[in-house]
Write a protein that holds these residues in place. Structure first.
Motif, PDB file in Angstrom:
ATOM      1  N   ALA A  21       0.030  -2.926   0.420  1.00 20.68           N
ATOM      2  CA  ALA A  21       1.331  -2.273   0.601  1.00 20.68           C
ATOM      3  C   ALA A  21       1.495  -1.246  -0.515  1.00 20.68           C
ATOM      4  CB  ALA A  21       2.467  -3.285   0.585  1.00 20.68           C
ATOM      5  N   CYS A  22       2.246  -0.177  -0.208  1.00 18.55           N
ATOM      6  CA  CYS A  22       2.446   0.901  -1.186  1.00 18.55           C
ATOM      7  C   CYS A  22       3.933   1.108  -1.459  1.00 18.55           C
ATOM      8  CB  CYS A  22       1.831   2.207  -0.674  1.00 18.55           C
ATOM      9  SG  CYS A  22       0.040   2.143  -0.468  1.00 18.55           S
ATOM     10  N   CYS A  23       4.218   1.428  -2.710  1.00 17.46           N
ATOM     11  CA  CYS A  23       5.590   1.723  -3.135  1.00 17.46           C
ATOM     12  C   CYS A  23       5.617   3.163  -3.661  1.00 17.46           C
ATOM     13  CB  CYS A  23       6.015   0.757  -4.232  1.00 17.46           C
ATOM     14  SG  CYS A  23       7.629   1.098  -4.969  1.00 17.46           S
ATOM     15  N   HIS A  65       6.188   1.990   1.433  1.00 15.88           N
ATOM     16  CA  HIS A  65       6.484   0.836   2.291  1.00 15.88           C
ATOM     17  C   HIS A  65       7.716   0.069   1.824  1.00 15.88           C
ATOM     18  CE1 HIS A  65       1.900   0.963   3.184  1.00 15.88           C
ATOM     19  NE2 HIS A  65       2.587   1.764   4.016  1.00 15.88           N
ATOM     20  N   ASN A  73       5.768  -7.344   2.019  1.00 17.64           N
ATOM     21  CA  ASN A  73       4.980  -6.480   2.882  1.00 17.64           C
ATOM     22  C   ASN A  73       3.488  -6.597   2.574  1.00 17.64           C
ATOM     23  OD1 ASN A  73       7.300  -5.600   4.113  1.00 17.64           O
ATOM     24  ND2 ASN A  73       7.447  -3.701   2.905  1.00 17.64           N
ATOM     25  N   PHE A 113      -0.207  -2.236   5.403  1.00 18.43           N
ATOM     26  CA  PHE A 113       1.080  -2.435   6.053  1.00 18.43           C
ATOM     27  C   PHE A 113       1.551  -1.137   6.695  1.00 18.43           C
ATOM     28  CE2 PHE A 113       5.737  -2.475   6.039  1.00 18.43           C
ATOM     29  CZ  PHE A 113       5.986  -3.639   6.750  1.00 18.43           C
ATOM     30  N   ASP A 114       2.009  -1.250   7.995  1.00 19.44           N
ATOM     31  CA  ASP A 114       2.482  -0.086   8.738  1.00 19.44           C
ATOM     32  C   ASP A 114       3.993  -0.215   8.905  1.00 19.44           C
ATOM     33  OD1 ASP A 114       3.005   2.038  10.333  1.00 19.44           O
ATOM     34  OD2 ASP A 114       1.486   1.547  11.851  1.00 19.44           O
ATOM     35  N   PRO A 115       4.803   0.533   8.160  1.00 18.46           N
ATOM     36  CA  PRO A 115       6.251   0.389   8.242  1.00 18.46           C
ATOM     37  C   PRO A 115       6.823   0.869   9.565  1.00 18.46           C
ATOM     38  CG  PRO A 115       5.689   2.252   6.863  1.00 18.46           C
ATOM     39  CD  PRO A 115       4.402   1.557   7.184  1.00 18.46           C
ATOM     40  N   ASN A 116       6.117   1.743  10.270  1.00 18.71           N
ATOM     41  CA  ASN A 116       6.624   2.252  11.543  1.00 18.71           C
ATOM     42  C   ASN A 116       6.521   1.198  12.648  1.00 18.71           C
ATOM     43  OD1 ASN A 116       7.235   4.827  10.481  1.00 18.71           O
ATOM     44  ND2 ASN A 116       5.076   5.431  10.703  1.00 18.71           N
ATOM     45  N   HIS A 161       6.037  -2.013  11.930  1.00 20.95           N
ATOM     46  CA  HIS A 161       6.462  -3.286  11.353  1.00 20.95           C
ATOM     47  C   HIS A 161       5.370  -4.336  11.478  1.00 20.95           C
ATOM     48  CE1 HIS A 161      10.499  -1.771  10.761  1.00 20.95           C
ATOM     49  NE2 HIS A 161      10.523  -1.386  12.043  1.00 20.95           N
TER      50      HIS A 161
END
Length: 436
Positions: free
Chosen positions: A386-388, A391, A401, A420-423, A425
């Motif tokens: 996951a990236c900040c 995400h 995430n 992780f794909d936030p679009n 979910h």
């Protein structure tokens, strides 16, 4: 031993004190010399006066016998030329004044008080005048008396001139005397100046190894020895204190290492991971740089420990930790967060391709065969990423995430990384091909 500078505060104090004493001393000496010189001058003047008066008395003797008043007047008036003679009185045998003058002028004999005629020279004086009386005699005996008054002003003028002339010399002598006395006193106090200098250096440099060099004459031997002993004790105390502080810091470092690092792999532990991820998320949000988090889990690690033992499992964890460190960048931090799970914090990620490449390289590194205790073992891993702030910007959500991505990688069949794909979910990723 060099003489201390006259600019020292104690030099000024000594100079002022000695100057007063020297001034009193020089004035006393000057007054004594003036008094002695004045006395000598007065004696010489008195002797000359006696001689002048006796010569005048002998000249007047014949004129008194003949009664030549004109000659007596001329003789006495001539005596008025003598310096500072104030009055002359000639008295006959019967005590009657024959001729008298005062301040260079003849005065009436009747206005002069009669006096008795005495034998022998008599000298008396007051503060202002000297009075000398001498008999006038010849071969026939006593003929009369000569009385002379002479001013004492020359004596006092001599004393005043001598005193005033001696003042500059007395002042110079006093100043030289003070300089010499202060120099001698400061020379004796030189060891004290070295003590003060050493103490100032100790105070400014905090260097207790400095010592005072004892003076050869041992004028302040006890003081210097005591000071050196005190400095030696302070140096020993400082050394012991620094040693204790070093040991305390070393112990604190050891405790910090034990508190924040895993004893098996020597990696930062879960406690350190949570502190670091908090700071890293805040910094990523402040700077706008992307931060990546990887959860790395070893697939079916419990099966390895069940088949080969916990000792083999520990060896596997150490080897995998070393492989992961070799792949990650110098700026990345690898932590062991549970028995078979690692976490990698990757700051300053330029793009997602960098994360993907690192994930693939990590999986390849994990899958390399392990030769442990003569046995070859195959270990695989799953990675969730996951990236900040891409995400999540909140730490709890960011960790969740990354964990969801790890679960997705495991559900995909392990030996897989998932981003992780936030679009959607839902995590998405790829699986590395399995080797036979």
């Amino acid at each position: 031993m060099k003489t201390p500078s006259f600019s020292l505060p104690i030099s000024t104090r000594l100079y002022h004190q000695q100057l007063r004493l020297a001034a009193i001393f020089c004035l006393c000496v000057l007054c004594a010399l003036t008094l002695i010189s004045t006395l000598f001058f007065w004696q010489q003047r008195s002797a000359a006066l006696r001689q002048e008066v006796q010569i005048l008395a002998s000249n007047l003797g014949d004129h008194l016998i003949t009664g030549d008043l004109r000659a007596i007047q001329n003789q006495t008036l001539n005596a008025s030329n003598y310096s500072h003679w104030e009055s002359v009185t000639v008295v006959g045998r019967e005590g009657k004044t024959v001729v008298a003058w005062a301040n260079g002028n003849l005065i009436a004999p009747e206005s002069v008080r009669l006096t008795s005629v005495m034998n022998g020279l008599r000298l008396r004086q007051t503060f202002s005048v000297q009075v000398l009386q001498t008999p006038i005699t010849d071969s026939g005996g006593l003929r009369g008396q000569l009385r002379v008054e002479v001013s004492m002003l020359p004596v006092w003028q001599f004393a005043g001139i001598l005193f005033l002339a001696g003042l500059p010399f007395a002042g110079l002598l006093g100043w030289l005397l003070v300089r010499w006395m202060v120099a001698q006193q400061l020379k004796l106090l030189q060891p004290l100046e070295e003590v003060v200098t050493t103490l100032e250096q100790v105070n400014s440099l905090s260097n207790y190894s400095l010592r005072v060099t004892p003076d050869r004459e041992r004028l302040f031997g006890a003081l210097q020895t005591s000071l050196n002993l005190m400095l030696a004790r302070m140096e020993s105390w400082e050394t012991d204190t620094h040693s204790a502080l070093r040991e305390q810091r070393a112990e604190e470092n050891r405790l910090a290492i034990l508190e924040n690092h895993d004893s098996l792999t020597k990696l930062p532990n879960r406690h350190y991971f949570h502190k670091l991820i908090t700071n890293s998320v805040e910094q990523a949000i402040d700077t706008g740089e992307m931060l990546a988090l990887m959860f790395i889990d070893l697939d079916q690690f419990r099966q390895i420990t069940d088949e080969h033992g916990f000792e083999t499992g520990d060896l596997v964890l150490r080897a995998i930790a070393e492989r992961l460190r070799e792949v990650l960048r110098n700026t990345d931090t690898l932590c062991r967060v549970s028995a078979d799970e690692f976490a990698a914090i990757l700051p300053n990620i330029q793009d997602l391709d960098t994360v993907r490449q690192l994930a693939e390289r990590l999986l390849l590194a994990i899958r390399k065969p392990l030769i442990l205790q003569g046995r070859s073992l195959m270990v695989t891993g799953s990675i969730g990423i996951a990236c900040c702030p891409l995400h999540a910007v909140e730490q709890r959500l960011f960790l969740r995430n990354a964990d969801l991505a790890l679960q997705s990688a495991k559900a995909a069949g392990r030996n897989h990384w998932s981003l992780f794909d936030p679009n959607l979910h839902t995590p998405s990723g790829t699986t590395l091909p399995k080797t036979p």
